[in-house]
Design a protein around this motif. Structure first.
Motif, short mmCIF file in Angstrom:
data_model
loop_
_atom_site.label_atom_id
_atom_site.label_comp_id
_atom_site.label_asym_id
_atom_site.label_seq_id
_atom_site.Cartn_x
_atom_site.Cartn_y
_atom_site.Cartn_z
N SER A 45 -4.10 5.94 -0.26
CA SER A 45 -4.01 6.00 -1.72
C SER A 45 -5.29 6.55 -2.34
CB SER A 45 -3.74 4.60 -2.27
OG SER A 45 -2.52 4.09 -1.77
N HIS A 89 -3.93 -1.81 -3.60
CA HIS A 89 -4.45 -0.72 -4.43
C HIS A 89 -5.62 0.02 -3.78
CE1 HIS A 89 -2.97 -3.30 -8.08
NE2 HIS A 89 -1.98 -2.74 -7.42
N SER A 128 0.82 -1.21 0.00
CA SER A 128 0.00 0.00 0.00
C SER A 128 0.85 1.25 0.00
CB SER A 128 -0.93 -0.02 1.22
OG SER A 128 -1.77 -1.15 1.20
N CYS A 168 1.01 4.07 -3.10
CA CYS A 168 0.75 5.50 -2.90
C CYS A 168 1.89 6.34 -3.48
CB CYS A 168 0.55 5.78 -1.42
SG CYS A 168 0.00 7.46 -1.05
#
Length: 353
Positions: free
Chosen positions: A183, A178, A146, A150
């Motif tokens: 993000s 994702h 993750s 980002c």
């Protein structure tokens, strides 16, 4: 019993049929890639495209793929007859896994790739000979996380010029890395609309999987073998991956591959009927509409019994001859849908019996 003579005659009478090596399809992919899921996916994609009206240069697809320092499959070579074993040099028994992150749009434009190395500290030598504009990350196992995703989004926004006034559609799979809160917030603030493909369907609906990664791996394997032959006695390490990737990337990252990939998946030109019926064949045995389908078959069988005359078969009229498909006579084996209660499951088993 039919023998090889019959098989050869059958293939001669049907020139469109050939002996093929099938691709392994997992049970999860077989269950997921069915008509209801694909129809729902295209409906959601159509609504998103109509809502934001993205220009073609702002529709991107992103995905990851793995590279290794040990070649997966050696190319065939010429050798003298009678030798029982023919060997080819390999770097090591077990290789190191390096992840490459690629993105492309409908117009055939590519975002410089990113490499994720299995390390704890970054070394500038890892990017020697890498594609121009590419970036590198380090992770203990070389996988996407993750945090890395980002950071990759910032790299993506830099090259796409995405903003709230210039929204960009990013198509990707639904991996957990994702969909982190950080993000998604960053994507929302910078005008990136994240759209996930249906689970376990990326092998058909994701453009990068359909028409880009296959030639990329093919060219990478060719460059890999060429380097081993030109450098005898040396092994390919993760410090050589970037240079080998650059040669393969220049050959595979061409506009035609991107344009054809989006066309084959029905994204552009938008075509919700791009997939033919035979492509859904693996999902027939795991159809979610099993109980309804079985009910229809039972009704058809009852109508057949009612309409069939009780007289001898020799005196049957032409009106009693019905056009029945093989699927209705002997339906393919099916499993009970996930979430069906025990009572309905038992009734379904009785219907099958």
């Amino acid at each position: 019993m039919a023998g090889w003579k019959w098989v050869r005659g059958f293939l001669k009478r049907n020139p469109r049929i050939s002996l093929r090596s099938p691709e392994s399809t997992s049970l999860a992919r077989a269950q997921a890639f069915n008509k209801p899921n694909i129809q729902a996916y295209f409906n959601a994609l159509s609504n998103t495209l109509e809502q934001y009206n993205f220009p073609l240069e702002n529709i991107f697809n992103m995905d990851e793929s793995g590279l290794t320092t040990v070649q997966k499959k050696c190319q065939k070579i010429y050798a003298s007859k009678g030798r029982k074993q023919v060997g080819a040099l390999s770097s090591a028994e077990c290789g190191q896994h390096v992840t490459v992150v690629c993105a492309m749009n409908v117009m055939g434009t590519y975002i410089p790739p990113a490499l994720i190395h299995p390390r704890q500290r970054m070394n500038d030598e890892l990017m020697n000979g890498a594609p121009v504009g590419s970036i590198a990350f380090v992770e203990e196992k070389g996988w996407m996380t993750s945090e890395i995703f980002c950071r990759w989004l910032k790299h993506f926004v830099k090259y796409t010029k995405a903003s709230n006034n210039n929204k960009v559609l990013l198509l990707l799979d639904g991996h957990s890395s994702h969909k982190s809160l950080e993000s998604l917030q960053f994507a929302k603030e910078n005008g990136v609309i994240v759209f996930c493909f249906p689970a376990d369907c990326s092998h058909h609906v994701q453009p990068l999987d359909v028409g880009f990664f296959c030639p990329l791996h093919t060219y990478f394997d060719q460059e890999f073998q060429l380097w081993l032959r030109q450098n005898p006695g040396k092994a390919v390490t993760q410090f050589k991956i970037a240079g080998l990737l650059n040669q393969a990337y220049l050959k595979s990252a061409v506009p035609s591959n991107a344009i054809n990939s989006f066309k084959k998946t029905g994204i552009h030109p938008f075509n919700p009927h791009v997939f033919e019926d035979w492509q859904f064949a693996p999902a027939l045995a795991t159809d979610k509409q099993i109980l309804e389908a079985q009910g229809d078959i039972i009704e058809n069988q009852m109508e057949l019994e009612i309409q069939t005359p009780s007289t001898s078969g020799l005196n049957m009229s032409s009106s009693s001859v019905l056009d029945i498909s093989v699927k209705e006579i002997c339906p393919p084996p099916q499993t009970v849908a996930i979430g069906t209660d025990k009572k309905n499951a038992e009734e379904g088993e009785k219907l099958v019996i």
